[in-house]
Design a protein around this motif. Structure first.
Motif, PDB file in Angstrom:
ATOM      1  N   ALA A 126       7.540  -3.974   7.581  1.00 23.64           N
ATOM      2  CA  ALA A 126       6.652  -4.746   8.673  1.00 23.64           C
ATOM      3  C   ALA A 126       7.274  -4.684  10.342  1.00 23.64           C
ATOM      4  N   LEU A 127       8.566  -4.515  10.015  1.00 24.41           N
ATOM      5  CA  LEU A 127       9.356  -4.442  11.524  1.00 24.41           C
ATOM      6  C   LEU A 127       9.640  -3.154  11.927  1.00 24.41           C
ATOM      7  N   CYS A 128       9.182  -2.228  11.411  1.00 25.30           N
ATOM      8  CA  CYS A 128       9.339  -0.765  11.514  1.00 25.30           C
ATOM      9  C   CYS A 128       8.206  -0.176  12.632  1.00 25.30           C
ATOM     10  N   ASP A 129       8.497   0.650  13.333  1.00 21.48           N
ATOM     11  CA  ASP A 129       7.556   1.058  14.389  1.00 21.48           C
ATOM     12  C   ASP A 129       6.661   2.048  13.864  1.00 21.48           C
ATOM     13  N   LEU A 130       7.126   3.071  12.800  1.00 18.63           N
ATOM     14  CA  LEU A 130       5.984   3.888  12.226  1.00 18.63           C
ATOM     15  C   LEU A 130       6.308   3.628  10.596  1.00 18.63           C
ATOM     16  N   GLU A 136      -1.773   6.428  -0.490  1.00 15.68           N
ATOM     17  CA  GLU A 136      -2.184   5.050  -0.314  1.00 15.68           C
ATOM     18  C   GLU A 136      -2.512   4.517  -1.663  1.00 15.68           C
ATOM     19  N   SER A 137      -2.841   5.461  -2.684  1.00 16.35           N
ATOM     20  CA  SER A 137      -3.232   4.908  -4.031  1.00 16.35           C
ATOM     21  C   SER A 137      -2.017   4.453  -4.961  1.00 16.35           C
ATOM     22  N   LYS A 138      -0.934   4.866  -4.177  1.00 22.34           N
ATOM     23  CA  LYS A 138       0.160   4.573  -5.050  1.00 22.34           C
ATOM     24  C   LYS A 138       1.033   3.435  -4.382  1.00 22.34           C
ATOM     25  N   VAL A 139       0.516   2.686  -3.272  1.00 19.68           N
ATOM     26  CA  VAL A 139       1.353   1.904  -2.577  1.00 19.68           C
ATOM     27  C   VAL A 139       0.611   0.495  -2.369  1.00 19.68           C
ATOM     28  N   PHE A 140       1.357  -0.475  -2.330  1.00 17.98           N
ATOM     29  CA  PHE A 140       0.833  -1.740  -1.828  1.00 17.98           C
ATOM     30  C   PHE A 140       2.212  -2.635  -1.378  1.00 17.98           C
ATOM     31  N   ASP A 183      -6.060  -0.640   2.342  1.00 22.22           N
ATOM     32  CA  ASP A 183      -6.056  -1.516   3.536  1.00 22.22           C
ATOM     33  C   ASP A 183      -4.986  -1.425   4.251  1.00 22.22           C
ATOM     34  N   LEU A 184      -3.955  -1.025   3.871  1.00 17.14           N
ATOM     35  CA  LEU A 184      -2.652  -0.872   5.040  1.00 17.14           C
ATOM     36  C   LEU A 184      -3.191   0.289   5.858  1.00 17.14           C
ATOM     37  N   ASN A 185      -3.838   1.347   5.161  1.00 16.61           N
ATOM     38  CA  ASN A 185      -3.973   2.342   5.971  1.00 16.61           C
ATOM     39  C   ASN A 185      -4.877   2.148   6.877  1.00 16.61           C
ATOM     40  N   LYS A 186      -6.120   1.684   6.287  1.00 16.03           N
ATOM     41  CA  LYS A 186      -7.367   1.231   7.229  1.00 16.03           C
ATOM     42  C   LYS A 186      -7.013   0.292   8.484  1.00 16.03           C
ATOM     43  N   MET A 187      -6.061  -0.599   8.072  1.00  8.63           N
ATOM     44  CA  MET A 187      -5.945  -1.644   9.231  1.00  8.63           C
ATOM     45  C   MET A 187      -4.568  -1.318  10.004  1.00  8.63           C
ATOM     46  N   ILE A 190      -0.208   1.742   8.279  1.00  8.73           N
ATOM     47  CA  ILE A 190       0.351   2.891   7.791  1.00  8.73           C
ATOM     48  C   ILE A 190      -0.165   4.256   8.823  1.00  8.73           C
ATOM     49  N   ASN A 191       1.117   4.641   9.274  1.00  7.96           N
ATOM     50  CA  ASN A 191       0.665   5.587  10.340  1.00  7.96           C
ATOM     51  C   ASN A 191      -0.112   7.031   9.614  1.00  7.96           C
TER      52      ASN A 191
END
Ligand code: CO8
Length: 276
Positions: A126-130, A136-140, A183-187, A190-191
């Protein structure tokens, strides 16, 4: 780059690549490994000719956070178990150091998520720029502090609401609920998702992200990239620094009472688990 190391370090095409390399433990890191990560990020910051630092991983999980079998957390000698000195060293100092290094990194800091990211490692992402993800279905992202007798770490009490909004941050932090890749993608955390590529391996995904990163900064004026990073980062300086110091003091108060140690042991024995 040499095989068999827990964290790999390589510089190529003006990018430092740091690879978490403990796939059999889902890249959960013990205290020494988190400190090694800190040292490598510090080294990446000193590289003369790089533009970006890319943090990538191996296997199916980006990082399962702190290693709950770490003897330094759960098998501490009795005289140290509730000791201020021990937890100031093993918890407060290390967390503040790592958070500060990620927050103040002067290169473009990038994470390539090959799978879930949990705990302190999630805070660092969460501290990364990108942030790029394999699918997305494999990540949370899971900030399971409320389930572990801990409080927010790595400045997540400020980064999560900055990057995801107040409501999602509250759900994630207060109730230790995972935030789905969707959600990470929509919000906007995730770039880009590479789901369409259907990569057969984490290595293939990592290579594609690396190539795309190099392509992105080609022909741009490097000092401007890095100056813009500083300008953008200045907006969050106060928030990150104050969150980090508040968090470690609250967390420290729990360690000297032995609360997280007990919860970590319960997690290792599978007596408790996370909501997934
Ligand atoms: N530590 C050690 N081993 C782990 C960890 C971990 N955090 N996570 C997974 N593993 C191991 C499992 O024990 C298992 O090993 P084995 O095959 O030998 O039994 C293997 O990885 C695979 O795990 P699972 O079978 O559980 O795989 P699943 O796909 O079913 O689940 C999860 C994957 C969701 C990642 C699940 O394993 C999990 O919930 N892990 C715990 C995550 C966690 O709570 N991490 C700690 C977060 S808190 C944090 O990072 C801040 C702590 C601050 C400490 C500061 C220092 C003082």
């Amino acid at each position: 780059m040499s095989e068999g190391e827990d964290i790999l370090y390589e510089v190529k095409d003006r990018v430092t690549v740091i690879t978490l390399n403990v796939p059999d433990k889902l890249n959960a890191l013990n205290g020494d490994q988190y400190l090694l990560l800190a040292k490598l990020v510090e080294r990446a910051n000193e590289e003369e000719d790089t533009v970006a630092t890319l943090i990538q991983s191996t296997g199916r999980c980006f990082s399962a956070g702190a290693n709950f079998k770490d003897k330094g957390l759960t098998k501490v000698e009795p005289e140290k178990l509730f000791s201020h000195e021990y937890w100031l060293d093993k918890f407060v100092a290390r967390n503040v150091y790592l958070t500060d290094l990620f927050h103040n990194h002067t290169k473009v800091l990038i994470a390539a998520l090959n799978g879930p990211v949990i705990g302190l490692s999630a805070a660092l992402v969460a501290l990364c720029d990108l942030v790029y993800c394999i699918d997305e279905s494999k990540v949370f992202l899971l900030a399971p502090f409320s389930n572990l007798g801990l409080v927010a770490e790595g400045a997540t009490s400020s980064t999560l609401f900055l990057r995801l909004g107040w409501s999602k941050a509250s759900e994630a932090l207060l109730f230790a609920r995972p935030i789905s890749g969707d959600d990470l993608n929509k919000m906007g955390l995730i770039n880009k998702s590479y789901a369409d590529h259907k990569f057969q391996s984490t290595e293939a995904f990592n290579k594609k992200v690396f190539d795309d990163v190099v392509y992105q900064f080609q022909n741009l004026y490097t000092p401007s990239i890095l100056a813009n990073k500083q300008l953008l980062k200045a907006n969050r300086d106060m928030l990150i620094n104050s969150a980090s110091s508040r968090e470690v003091i609250k967390g420290f108060n729990n360690w000297v009472k032995g609360i997280p140690q007990t919860r970590f042991m319960q997690m290792a024995q599978k007596d408790i688990q996370h909501k997934l």
